[in-house]
Design a protein around this motif. Structure first.
Motif, PDB file in Angstrom:
ATOM      1  N   HIS A  41       0.833  -1.203   0.000  1.00 44.27           N
ATOM      2  CA  HIS A  41       0.000   0.000   0.000  1.00 44.27           C
ATOM      3  C   HIS A  41       0.869   1.255   0.000  1.00 44.27           C
ATOM      4  CE1 HIS A  41      -2.487   3.258   1.817  1.00 44.27           C
ATOM      5  NE2 HIS A  41      -3.338   2.803   0.916  1.00 44.27           N
ATOM      6  N   SER A  45       0.343   3.686  -3.192  1.00 43.33           N
ATOM      7  CA  SER A  45      -0.327   4.956  -2.901  1.00 43.33           C
ATOM      8  C   SER A  45       0.631   6.137  -3.054  1.00 43.33           C
ATOM      9  CB  SER A  45      -0.910   4.941  -1.480  1.00 43.33           C
ATOM     10  OG  SER A  45       0.115   4.802  -0.513  1.00 43.33           O
ATOM     11  N   ASP A  46       1.857   5.852  -3.467  1.00 44.32           N
ATOM     12  CA  ASP A  46       2.878   6.883  -3.673  1.00 44.32           C
ATOM     13  C   ASP A  46       2.719   7.433  -5.100  1.00 44.32           C
ATOM     14  OD1 ASP A  46       5.195   8.365  -4.175  1.00 44.32           O
ATOM     15  OD2 ASP A  46       6.478   7.005  -3.027  1.00 44.32           O
ATOM     16  N   LYS A  51       1.444   7.362 -10.544  1.00 44.25           N
ATOM     17  CA  LYS A  51       0.632   8.381 -11.222  1.00 44.25           C
ATOM     18  C   LYS A  51       0.893   8.420 -12.720  1.00 44.25           C
ATOM     19  CE  LYS A  51      -0.773  13.237 -10.983  1.00 44.25           C
ATOM     20  NZ  LYS A  51      -2.195  12.868 -11.072  1.00 44.25           N
ATOM     21  N   TRP A  68      -5.424  -0.645  -5.612  1.00 48.01           N
ATOM     22  CA  TRP A  68      -4.632   0.463  -5.045  1.00 48.01           C
ATOM     23  C   TRP A  68      -3.985   1.301  -6.133  1.00 48.01           C
ATOM     24  CZ3 TRP A  68      -2.058  -2.994  -0.790  1.00 48.01           C
ATOM     25  CH2 TRP A  68      -2.884  -3.034   0.339  1.00 48.01           C
ATOM     26  N   LEU A  71      -6.671   3.364  -7.850  1.00 49.71           N
ATOM     27  CA  LEU A  71      -7.208   4.404  -6.967  1.00 49.71           C
ATOM     28  C   LEU A  71      -6.229   5.563  -6.756  1.00 49.71           C
ATOM     29  CD1 LEU A  71      -8.909   2.162  -4.249  1.00 49.71           C
ATOM     30  CD2 LEU A  71     -10.080   3.815  -5.733  1.00 49.71           C
ATOM     31  N   HIS A  72      -4.943   5.292  -6.959  1.00 44.37           N
ATOM     32  CA  HIS A  72      -3.936   6.308  -6.665  1.00 44.37           C
ATOM     33  C   HIS A  72      -3.264   6.861  -7.923  1.00 44.37           C
ATOM     34  CE1 HIS A  72      -4.436   4.487  -2.637  1.00 44.37           C
ATOM     35  NE2 HIS A  72      -4.246   5.741  -2.253  1.00 44.37           N
TER      36      HIS A  72
END
Length: 362
Positions: A41, A45-46, A51, A68, A71-72
């Protein structure tokens, strides 16, 4: 001293492997593993990791890692899963609002590779405008790191998507691997401390009644085994751990994991357990060797060490033969607190990537 793991004889190892991961309880166990979950995670999530990138999740299981990533901020995620758990994933992605950002491929990496890059690019034309695959994530690690042999599928995926990227653009993106590095660590162990902790935890006092006699019967399953998989108490580990081998997933070739053989020196002098046990004794008898692994990505780390928070991988312990243990033939003293050994991990069957044979020479 040697040990070979195997699946049930007479059955295809791959069939057994994928059937194991169709068991919901297996996924429940992994999802409850806090160090494992926190590691992945944290990475996924970084925003600097995911991205606007196309991410491939190899062996995606419940779909948690793919979720994850989507979502990120991932531009798109390919969720590759060969077992029937892929059938759950559509609902999982819909439930979490990321179905439009995740493509489920219910197939093996090997079959995808066999169809070729042209087939993949033609079926998923949106890849080229997005710049190609930038990140491959997988939770491929098994007991002692290499058990189950999923690493080989991850490396095939790496090579396939590198080739795919090269066909899409003259300046293909560098593919990052999660995890990017992995290592196997070994330490000698002492059964007495493990037995004491085990009996205290499972067969201590029950409203004033002790059942240690029954506990002795229960513990015999460990004494009579060639190996066991349990969380060892720190007091049973005679060393801080010596690195046996290290893998860089960006550069390693699959063949380097077919046979791994190194001579290692295990220094026990800094071990708290060794120091404690040699306060009143000249040395300590070694009963076996405990194996664990660490994996890394950038500044993120996941360890299955007995000195860290326990994981579902626990530790893998190989025991010396019973007669050697009974006669305390492997004995390390305060005056010479080190032990040399040659440890070998090898695939006994070129056609079977799921199992390894272990050899330890003292």
């Amino acid at each position: 001293m040697n040990h070979q793991e195997d699946y049930e004889s007479g059955e295809d190892c791959d069939v057994q492997y994928y059937e194991d991961y169709e068991n919901v309880d297996v996924h429940k166990l992994m999802l409850k593993d806090k160090p494992r979950m926190n590691f992945y995670h944290g990475i996924l999530s970084d925003p600097t990791v995911v991205k606007d990138k196309i991410v491939v999740d190899v062996g995606s299981g419940s779909g948690i890692l793919a979720c994850w990533a989507a979502l990120h901020g991932a531009a798109h995620v390919f969720s590759i899963e060969n077992s029937s758990t892929a059938l759950w994933q559509k609902s999982v992605f819909e439930e979490n609002g990321v179905a439009s950002k995740v493509t489920i491929i219910n197939d093996s990496v090997e079959n995808i590779c066999a169809r070729g890059c042209a087939w993949f690019a033609d079926n998923y034309k949106f890849i080229a405008p997005l710049g190609g695959i930038s990140l491959i994530v997988s939770e491929w690690m098994g007991f002692y790191l290499l058990h189950e042999g999923m690493l080989f599928s991850v490396l095939r995926a790496r090579d396939f998507f590198r080739e795919l990227n090269a066909t899409l653009t003259s300046h293909p993106p560098r593919i990052e691997m999660v995890p990017s590095k992995a290592s196997i660590v070994i330490a000698p162990m002492h059964m007495a401390a493990f037995k004491e902790a085990y009996l205290q935890e499972h067969w201590g006092s029950f409203h004033g009644v002790r059942l240690s006699t029954v506990g002795q019967v229960d513990f015999a399953k460990y004494d009579e085994s060639a190996f066991f998989i349990e969380v060892l108490p720190e007091a049973a580990v005679l060393g801080t751990g010596t690195t046996f081998c290290e893998f860089d997933l960006a550069t390693m070739c699959a063949e380097s994991a077919h046979l791994v053989r190194h001579e290692i020196n295990m220094d026990l002098s800094s071990s708290a357990a060794f120091q404690y046990l040699t306060r009143t004794a000249p040395g300590v008898a070694v009963d076996g060797f405990t194996i664990w692994f660490d994996v890394h990505f950038r500044n993120y780390r996941l360890s299955t060490s007995p000195f860290e928070e326990a994981t579902h991988w626990k530790q893998f312990t190989m025991l010396l033969p019973a007669d050697i243990r009974e006669q305390e033939m492997v004995y390390v003293t305060k005056e010479e607190p080190s032990l040399n050994a040659v440890f070998t991990l090898r695939r006994p069957d070129a056609e079977n990537e799921r199992t390894y044979k272990m050899d330890l020479e003292l």
